[in-house]
Design an enzyme around this catalytic site. Structure first.
Site, mmCIF file in Angstrom:
data_model
loop_
_atom_site.group_PDB
_atom_site.id
_atom_site.type_symbol
_atom_site.label_atom_id
_atom_site.label_comp_id
_atom_site.label_asym_id
_atom_site.label_seq_id
_atom_site.Cartn_x
_atom_site.Cartn_y
_atom_site.Cartn_z
ATOM 1 N N HIS A 22 2.011 -24.623 13.654
ATOM 2 C CA HIS A 22 2.551 -25.714 14.622
ATOM 3 C C HIS A 22 2.528 -25.560 15.584
ATOM 4 O O HIS A 22 4.283 -24.314 15.494
ATOM 5 C CB HIS A 22 3.785 -26.059 13.493
ATOM 6 N N TYR A 31 11.730 -34.618 12.234
ATOM 7 C CA TYR A 31 13.239 -35.040 11.957
ATOM 8 C C TYR A 31 12.770 -37.057 12.563
ATOM 9 O O TYR A 31 13.593 -37.013 13.516
ATOM 10 C CB TYR A 31 14.475 -34.156 12.252
ATOM 11 N N PRO A 76 19.254 -27.123 5.067
ATOM 12 C CA PRO A 76 17.797 -27.144 5.563
ATOM 13 C C PRO A 76 16.747 -27.334 6.586
ATOM 14 O O PRO A 76 15.945 -27.148 6.788
ATOM 15 C CB PRO A 76 17.055 -27.395 3.910
ATOM 16 N N LYS A 109 15.522 -22.526 7.707
ATOM 17 C CA LYS A 109 16.192 -21.222 8.264
ATOM 18 C C LYS A 109 16.584 -20.309 7.099
ATOM 19 O O LYS A 109 16.794 -19.354 6.660
ATOM 20 C CB LYS A 109 17.528 -20.889 9.387
ATOM 21 N N TYR A 138 15.020 -22.681 17.078
ATOM 22 C CA TYR A 138 13.647 -23.280 14.926
ATOM 23 C C TYR A 138 12.728 -22.392 14.996
ATOM 24 O O TYR A 138 12.554 -21.815 13.908
ATOM 25 C CB TYR A 138 13.216 -24.399 15.649
HETATM 26 P P1 FAS Z 1 16.383 -17.543 -4.473
HETATM 27 O O1 FAS Z 1 17.180 -18.450 -4.940
HETATM 28 O O2 FAS Z 1 15.000 -17.963 -4.191
HETATM 29 O O3 FAS Z 1 16.569 -16.692 -5.666
HETATM 30 C C1 FAS Z 1 17.007 -16.232 -6.328
HETATM 31 C C2 FAS Z 1 16.327 -15.531 -8.089
HETATM 32 O O4 FAS Z 1 17.639 -14.626 -8.539
HETATM 33 C C3 FAS Z 1 15.478 -16.410 -8.448
HETATM 34 O O5 FAS Z 1 14.539 -16.843 -8.963
HETATM 35 C C4 FAS Z 1 16.640 -16.576 -9.663
HETATM 36 O O6 FAS Z 1 16.260 -17.108 -10.863
HETATM 37 C C5 FAS Z 1 17.230 -15.179 -9.371
HETATM 38 N N1 FAS Z 1 18.472 -14.742 -10.094
HETATM 39 C C6 FAS Z 1 19.558 -15.411 -10.218
HETATM 40 N N2 FAS Z 1 20.436 -15.221 -10.764
HETATM 41 C C7 FAS Z 1 19.820 -14.049 -11.774
HETATM 42 C C8 FAS Z 1 20.982 -13.057 -12.588
HETATM 43 N N3 FAS Z 1 22.142 -13.844 -12.994
HETATM 44 N N4 FAS Z 1 19.706 -12.427 -13.072
HETATM 45 C C9 FAS Z 1 18.833 -12.324 -12.796
HETATM 46 N N5 FAS Z 1 18.181 -12.909 -12.379
HETATM 47 C C10 FAS Z 1 18.916 -13.686 -11.512
HETATM 48 N N6 FAS Z 1 15.190 -23.847 2.767
HETATM 49 C C11 FAS Z 1 14.264 -23.556 3.585
HETATM 50 O O7 FAS Z 1 14.148 -23.160 4.517
HETATM 51 N N7 FAS Z 1 13.703 -24.776 3.733
HETATM 52 C C12 FAS Z 1 13.893 -26.189 2.388
HETATM 53 O O8 FAS Z 1 13.195 -27.077 2.321
HETATM 54 C C13 FAS Z 1 14.773 -25.627 1.292
HETATM 55 N N8 FAS Z 1 15.062 -26.007 0.181
HETATM 56 C C14 FAS Z 1 15.712 -25.840 -0.763
HETATM 57 C C15 FAS Z 1 15.772 -26.452 -1.586
HETATM 58 C C16 FAS Z 1 17.143 -25.696 -2.512
HETATM 59 C C17 FAS Z 1 16.578 -26.444 -3.943
HETATM 60 C C18 FAS Z 1 17.390 -24.638 -2.397
HETATM 61 C C19 FAS Z 1 18.650 -24.494 -3.802
HETATM 62 C C20 FAS Z 1 17.087 -24.239 -1.412
HETATM 63 C C21 FAS Z 1 16.520 -24.703 -0.351
HETATM 64 N N9 FAS Z 1 16.343 -23.698 0.956
HETATM 65 C C22 FAS Z 1 15.142 -23.761 1.942
HETATM 66 C C23 FAS Z 1 16.777 -22.154 0.921
HETATM 67 C C24 FAS Z 1 15.169 -21.034 -0.208
HETATM 68 O O9 FAS Z 1 14.450 -21.238 0.954
HETATM 69 C C25 FAS Z 1 15.918 -19.656 0.260
HETATM 70 O O10 FAS Z 1 16.796 -19.739 1.351
HETATM 71 C C26 FAS Z 1 15.877 -19.325 -0.340
HETATM 72 O O11 FAS Z 1 15.466 -19.742 -0.872
HETATM 73 C C27 FAS Z 1 16.576 -17.627 -0.164
HETATM 74 O O12 FAS Z 1 15.415 -17.228 -1.042
HETATM 75 P P2 FAS Z 1 16.792 -15.649 -2.625
HETATM 76 O O13 FAS Z 1 17.633 -15.236 -1.478
HETATM 77 O O14 FAS Z 1 14.935 -14.912 -2.630
HETATM 78 O O15 FAS Z 1 16.957 -16.913 -3.202
HETATM 79 C C1 PHB Z 2 9.882 -28.851 3.983
HETATM 80 O O1 PHB Z 2 8.896 -28.784 4.183
HETATM 81 O O2 PHB Z 2 10.238 -28.287 2.883
HETATM 82 C C2 PHB Z 2 10.834 -28.627 4.787
HETATM 83 C C3 PHB Z 2 10.394 -28.511 6.566
HETATM 84 C C4 PHB Z 2 11.367 -28.187 7.228
HETATM 85 C C5 PHB Z 2 12.634 -28.503 7.337
HETATM 86 C C6 PHB Z 2 13.595 -28.321 5.473
HETATM 87 C C7 PHB Z 2 12.389 -28.778 4.640
HETATM 88 O O3 PHB Z 2 14.185 -27.735 7.850
#
Ligand code: FAS
Ligand code: PHB
Length: 398
Positions: free
Chosen positions: A81, A209, A301, A305, A393
């Site tokens: 994009h 957005y 989000p 980032k 961005y």
């Molecule tokens: P993660 O949380 O992905 O991974 C951590 C891992 O550790 C998990 O698999 C968990 O099960 C494991 N874990 C936890 N506790 C543990 C323990 N005690 N023992 C062993 N394992 C354990 N970012 C965006 O950029 N755009 C988005 O739209 C977006 N939407 C999101 C929606 C939700 C609901 C959440 C929670 C986050 C969102 N994020 C988004 C942010 C997300 O993408 C994170 O930045 C990304 O998952 C970060 O990756 P990790 O640091 O690997 O953490």
């Molecule tokens: C998504 O596609 O999940 C998404 C894209 C942009 C954002 C947040 C989430 O800023």
């Protein structure tokens, strides 16, 4: 069985806690460098690979995944994009990344990134222990760290040189650091994002957005046949109160008329509410323990980032660990926290700014509304303002 009895002992160089994108990418980089490591994950592989999370990859993230040898499917299926659009006051305004800064982003779901990393780890024969329960960190401030966990009733202990806490916001790693050794910076927002995934064609070719008096909305996608939409809801909202049709109606209320008209609705294949918060833990290193990704910081989000910051931390950590093992050079590890935090705080600022710009705050006054409108007016009439949004961005240089 005595609760703290150890039934089995192992040793490795690096124990990685968490098999999300941070943990799996670190594992991939260390394994490729011949550095022995083990990943401990509390959930099942099926649960981890089914999570619906982020969707936008910065160009540096794309490059990092390519270099790590997990970019083949992303290259085929990812959507490049060259801009995004802002929708407000009934109009859409494009932010042209190509014209402004000559860079772009890639739409490729975090779910797919995770699957690609899991596949690479399996192919490399590297060890991932899923359903590892009661993970505990020991002696990470000493000469040799230990991590213990329980699997099918057997208590294991792994002796290691370093622990990478990649276990997300609710993980055990940051919680294992004494409160007196860390400083927490936090802001919670009075709203959440209600997200829906549907096998319907996206309403537009790029992300939209939207700022509306009823609240923020985002039109995103996972492919040309699968859409991802979000609407801002109160932080106390319950998913049970949202039927698909209520979601589609609310989304269309918040879009300009032509876009609302063009939305293709369909049954949700996933629907969830995610809270928004800004959070940073300082520092990110505690002796032999390093925090990376959501274990270290959280961004709302809005700026896309979260996942990209996790990748950035892991690149710094892998560089430091490889220099340590290959050349006995400790500089990368000693500078890890400072290098990450400089980048983290700029991403925190941008994510907070995008969130403040586009969401409706229940307690905001007329002055705040005028400031939001002035900010949007400045963005749509100034190349400098648009360039600042674009460079943040698509990702600031590492
Ligand atoms: P993660 O949380 O992905 O991974 C951590 C891992 O550790 C998990 O698999 C968990 O099960 C494991 N874990 C936890 N506790 C543990 C323990 N005690 N023992 C062993 N394992 C354990 N970012 C965006 O950029 N755009 C988005 O739209 C977006 N939407 C999101 C929606 C939700 C609901 C959440 C929670 C986050 C969102 N994020 C988004 C942010 C997300 O993408 C994170 O930045 C990304 O998952 C970060 O990756 P990790 O640091 O690997 O953490
Ligand atoms: C998504 O596609 O999940 C998404 C894209 C942009 C954002 C947040 C989430 O800023």
């Amino acid at each position: 069985m005595r609760p703290n009895r150890i039934d089995s002992t192992h040793a490795t160089r690096v124990v990685i806690i968490g098999a999300g994108p941070a943990g799996l990418l670190l594992g991939q980089l260390l394994t490729s460098a011949g550095i022995d490591n083990i990943v401990l994950e509390q959930r099942t592989a099926e649960h981890v690979s089914a999570r619906i999370r982020a969707g936008i990859l910065e160009s540096d993230t794309v490059d990092a995944l390519q270099r790590a040898g997990v970019g083949a499917r992303m290259a085929k299926e990812g959507l490049v994009h060259h801009g995004i659009e802002l929708s407000f006051n009934g109009d859409r305004h494009r932010i042209d990344f190509q014209a402004l800064i000559g860079r772009d982003v890639t739409v490729y779901g975090q779910t797919e990134v995770t699957k690609d990393l899991m596949g690479a780890r399996r192919s490399a024969g590297a060890v991932t222990v899923y359903e590892a329960e009661d993970v505990e960190l020991h002696d990470f401030d000493g000469s040799r760290a230990r991590v213990s966990y329980r699997k099918q009733g057997v208590r294991h202990e792994v002796h290691c040189d370093f622990i990478a806490g990649c276990d997300g916001f609710h993980g055990v790693s940051r919680a294992s650091v004494p409160a007196t050794s860390k400083k927490i910076f936090e802001r919670t927002y009075p709203f959440s994002w209600l997200g829906i995934l549907s096998d319907t064609p996206p309403v537009a070719g790029e992300l939209i957005y939207a700022r509306h008096e009823r609240g923020f909305a985002l039109c995103s996608m996972r492919s040309t046949a699968r859409s991802r939409y979000y609407v801002q809801v109160p932080a106390t909202e319950k998913i049970e109160r949202w039927s698909d049709s209520r979601f589609w109606d609310e989304l269309r209320y918040r879009l300009d008329a032509p876009t609302a008209e063009a939305v293709v609705t369909g049954p949700s294949i996933e629907k969830s509410i995610a809270p928004l918060r800004s959070f940073v833990c300082e520092p990110l290193r505690f002796g032999r323990l390093f925090l990376a990704g959501d274990a270290a910081h959280i961004v709302p989000p809005t700026g896309a980032k979260g996942l990209n910051l996790a990748v950035s931390d892991v690149l710094y950590l892998a560089e430091g660990l490889i220099a340590h093992y290959e050349h006995g050079d400790a500089q990368g590890l000693d500078q890890y926290s400072e290098r990450c935090l400089r980048r983290v705080w700029k991403a925190e600022r941008f994510s907070w700014w995008m969130t403040s710009l586009l969401h409706s705050f229940p307690d905001s006054d007329d002055f705040s509304h005028r400031i939001q409108e002035a900010e949007l007016d400045y963005l749509t009439h100034s190349d400098s303002a648009r360039r600042a949004l674009a460079e943040n961005y698509v990702g600031l240089p590492r």
